[in-house]
Design a protein around this motif. Sequence first.
Motif, mmCIF file in Angstrom:
data_model
loop_
_atom_site.group_PDB
_atom_site.id
_atom_site.type_symbol
_atom_site.label_atom_id
_atom_site.label_comp_id
_atom_site.label_asym_id
_atom_site.label_seq_id
_atom_site.Cartn_x
_atom_site.Cartn_y
_atom_site.Cartn_z
ATOM 1 N N ILE A 1 -7.655 50.903 24.473
ATOM 2 C CA ILE A 1 -7.546 50.188 23.201
ATOM 3 C C ILE A 1 -6.358 49.234 23.274
ATOM 4 O O ILE A 1 -5.239 49.654 23.573
ATOM 5 N N GLN B 1 -13.621 49.343 11.887
ATOM 6 C CA GLN B 1 -12.655 49.693 10.845
ATOM 7 C C GLN B 1 -12.563 51.182 10.616
ATOM 8 O O GLN B 1 -11.522 51.687 10.179
ATOM 9 N N PHE C 1 -1.735 53.070 14.746
ATOM 10 C CA PHE C 1 -1.347 52.000 15.662
ATOM 11 C C PHE C 1 0.006 51.392 15.303
ATOM 12 O O PHE C 1 0.834 51.132 16.176
ATOM 13 N N LEU D 1 -12.757 46.935 17.796
ATOM 14 C CA LEU D 1 -12.657 48.305 17.311
ATOM 15 C C LEU D 1 -13.120 48.347 15.863
ATOM 16 O O LEU D 1 -12.673 47.538 15.038
ATOM 17 N N ILE E 1 -3.858 46.887 21.248
ATOM 18 C CA ILE E 1 -3.340 46.696 19.897
ATOM 19 C C ILE E 1 -2.962 45.233 19.713
ATOM 20 O O ILE E 1 -2.228 44.648 20.514
ATOM 21 N N ASP F 1 -8.359 45.831 19.013
ATOM 22 C CA ASP F 1 -7.923 45.888 17.618
ATOM 23 C C ASP F 1 -7.994 44.466 17.055
ATOM 24 O O ASP F 1 -7.284 43.577 17.524
ATOM 25 N N LYS G 1 -6.897 54.636 13.776
ATOM 26 C CA LYS G 1 -6.432 53.265 13.665
ATOM 27 C C LYS G 1 -5.142 53.144 12.857
ATOM 28 O O LYS G 1 -4.290 52.296 13.126
#
Length: 496
Positions: A106, A159, A167, A157, A108, A137, A164
């Motif tokens: 993932i 919602q 992050f 990604l 960010i 993200d 989440k």
Amino acid sequence: MWIPQWNSDLVDSKDRDLHTAIQPEDKLLSGLLSAKHGVGSCLSRYNSVSYQHKLAFEPSSYLIAQLRRYEDLHKRCGVYTESYNKTLEWLRSNGSSSSSDCRYLIWISFSGLGNRILTLASAFLYSLLTNRVLLVDPGTDMTDLFCEPFPEVSWFLPQDFPFKEKFSNFNQNSSDCYGKIMKNSMRTDSSGVILPSVVYLHLVHDYDDDDKLFFCDQDQALLQQSPWLVMKTDNYFVPSLFLMSSFEKELNDLFPNKDTVFHFLGRYLFHPTNSVWGLITRYYQAYLARASERIGIQIRVFDTGTGPFQHILDQVLTCTLKENLLPRTDRQTNMTGPVSNPKSKAVLITSLSAGYMEKLRDIYWENPTVTGERISFYQPSHEEHQQTEKSIHNQKALAEMYLLSTTDVLVTSSWSTFGYVAQGLGGLKPWILYKPENRTAPDPPCGQAMSMEPCFHAPPFYDCKAKKGVDTGKLVPHVKHCEDMPWGIKLVDRYD
């Protein structure tokens, strides 16, 4: 005399400007792009070749094959697929590792737009090397800026992703931070460490020696334990991947020409949305298309105070005249003799201030060129200060990066990721304006880049095997110190 302004209206997909009359022969960029995408939802994907330069090199057949393999993996393991849902269920139930063969990285959304583009390309290459699915993200505006790069399954990604909200709280002191885990383990041998299912990778410029263990081969073997890696970075860390023996063969096969990494990945991943593509194509057709030559000048000023600054203007003029990018003017006469078929040069300037464009324009308006060339100056926007949080500001910034990448010759500013993106997308080796000190134009004012690759501003200086400091810019022929930031490192072609 006026500065053309952006039209920020949303672009209808039927807008004639978006569909160039030229039908590109190589809309798939020598196989770099998949043919499985629809056309209308992202007009830039297959039409950008009519505006940008051809690829600087042919991509390797192995890179093309690996991109198709990754697309299949993304389709099988991407958001809301059966494998994705199973992995999330295991994660929700007890936090233990799943038996799924799908693993994830993932990314960010963090920092300014130029940094985000470079770090996202870095994250994708790392995913490609480690057989992970990249999930992005979207932050506040990524969906407004970029089309989906992979067929059928989104890279954004969703919602409703369960973690989440964490992050924004991830940092070096987080219990799931890899550097913190390694620091707490007090280990001499990482083989005994068991990682959690979710591991946070802190690769921001303020990272410490424990965070930098990410660039050690033995630590990469350890990170394979975790199905979920979460990465925050503002660094283009690709050059350090080329110093790792575990990735060496794969990277050599993917990129026989070492200085093409961002050029290929940038053209593969980053396709402006239709609204941004409208900004690009309308401006290009109106002001740049008919010029004999297009010159891009990207001015990034680090001085505080109100500009424009005379030393910056002097530096730009000295560089462009010294390198014969712009013709000299004749200040003794008001007219030049007739020139048959005079060459026209369109100069595209990007800067937060309008002052530099105005002063350069006035010089060439008030004085004839000694060559008889016609010089015109254009600046799409002048926002006065960076507004990273505003979507329309970032749409204009992205459009300007792409417009710069369409120029024939490029001048960029030291340390600027904005310029790095433009040179990489365009396959250009720019002239770099060296950073002024004490508000004095440097001598020499600029120098041509060794390669079109971006600079890694904050690389590790550590030999993982010897466990001691080392100059990572002197280990292999294809990783050198940057021209604009001596402690940074960048990729160059070893045969240059």
